[in-house]
Write an enzyme that holds these catalytic residues in place. Structure first.
Site: not given
Ligand SMILES: NC(=O)c1ccc[n+]([C@@H]2O[C@H](COP(=O)([O-])OP(=O)(O)OC[C@H]3O[C@@H](n4cnc5c(N)ncnc54)[C@H](OP(=O)(O)O)[C@@H]3O)[C@@H](O)[C@H]2O)c1
Length: 305
Positions: A101, A125
């Site tokens: 990120t 974070y």
């Molecule tokens: N969203 C943004 O704006 C943004 C910006 C920059 C970078 N990123 C990065 O992009 C990536 C994807 O983001 P996203 O928004 O798609 O995230 P997300 O929707 O929060 O998805 C993360 C997934 O990981 C699962 N998870 C949680 N704990 C876990 C565990 N112990 N073992 C296995 N899986 C687990 C979550 O389940 P639960 O939902 O049940 O917790 C969820 O399904 C991340 O690395 C994030 O840091 C995101």
């Protein structure tokens, strides 16, 4: 065979759909295979019908403010998890793509951040995501780390979804106008991720390491909200008038100070893969058109390019 970790999150769901559409063989896992538990990862890898040659990790702890009061869980998921995945990838001889990120930076730059600019996260974070990058590189040098920012998509909570909801509920909304970044559609990011794998098979292998990827161009959240409103209104996704007004971050106190400037320089990945990156506004209108055409239709897949 690809192992997609975090297949039920916003990015992971989008990636599942694209892998399926491209006919790329993969298996997904989410919470049921806890990334903080190395034995669970090992067991899953050993039971795979075919050996994994790639792992893509989309799992993470992503609740930025909540992380301030939940640092231990956040660290387990964002540091121990990626370290375990990287070690597992090394054991089974797989390459790893891990997502990071813009929050690894403090947002004080006045030009787009390059991959080798010093990191300086300002909250739990960002700090854990930075330490997760280090853990990945330490445990498996055959890794790609893709830093992205301001992600939105159909399958999770995100700014576009929140704006469309609020614009349909309220007569006026205020949006911060002092944070600048590059909105990025999950659909474009997953094309990039699969592109990295395909490039390897076309002998245009990307050198391992850290890369930046977002949509092109940069704006403030307020500019973004205004565009969502104008496009949303035209497409019938916003069905009533709503005033969209600028405000400062000070008017919206949060536990973690967001980077004022989180624009990422994408020259490295563009040059390495020879790709064109879509601008945030061309992508936004495409995304909103798809939403307007058939919300909830699986066959829509958001990829009818
Ligand atoms: N969203 C943004 O704006 C943004 C910006 C920059 C970078 N990123 C990065 O992009 C990536 C994807 O983001 P996203 O928004 O798609 O995230 P997300 O929707 O929060 O998805 C993360 C997934 O990981 C699962 N998870 C949680 N704990 C876990 C565990 N112990 N073992 C296995 N899986 C687990 C979550 O389940 P639960 O939902 O049940 O917790 C969820 O399904 C991340 O690395 C994030 O840091 C995101």
């Amino acid at each position: 065979m690809i192992w997609l970790i975090g297949n039920k999150g916003m990015l992971g769901t989008e990636l599942s759909l694209l892998l399926e559409k491209n006919g790329m063989a993969f298996t997904g896992s989410d919470r049921e295979v806890d990334i903080a538990n190395p034995a669970a990862l090992k067991d899953f890898a050993e039971k795979a019908v075919r050996p994994f040659t790639w792992i893509i990790n989309c799992a993470a702890y992503t609740a930025v403010d909540k992380a301030e009061d939940d640092a231990e869980t956040c660290r387990r998921l964002n540091v121990d998890g990626p370290g375990n995945i990287a070690a597992c990838a090394k054991d089974i001889g797989a390459r790893l793509i891990h997502i990071s990120t813009d929050y690894v930076f403090d947002g004080t730059n006045t030009r787009p951040y390059r991959e080798d600019d010093p990191t300086n996260p300002t909250g739990v974070y960002g700090l854990t995501k930075r330490d997760g990058e280090l853990a990945v590189l330490e445990h498996n040098p055959r890794s790609y780390i893709i830093r992205t920012a301001w992600l939105y998509g159909k399958h999770g909570n995100n700014f576009v979804a929140t704006m469309l909801r609020l614009m349909n509920e309220r007569d006026e909304i205020k949006v911060v106008d002092d944070q600048r970044g590059s909105p990025t559609w999950a659909g474009d990011l997953v094309e990039l991720l699969t592109g990295i794998i395909k490039a390897e098979h076309r002998d245009r292998k990307l050198p391992y390491g850290i890369y930046h990827y977002t949509n092109r161009g940069n704006i403030t959240w307020f500019d973004f909200a205004r565009e969502i409103y104008e496009d949303g209104r035209r497409l019938g996704l916003v069905t009533k008038d709503c005033g969209v007004k600028p405000c400062t971050s000070a008017e919206y106190p949060a536990k973690v100070k967001r980077p004022a400037y989180s624009v990422l320089d994408k020259t490295k990945i563009q040059a390495a893969l020879g790709i064109d990156i879509p601008t945030w506004d061309e992508t936004l209108i495409k995304y909103l058109r798809l939403l307007a055409q058939g919300q909830g239709l699986r066959e829509n897949l958001l990829y009818s390019k």
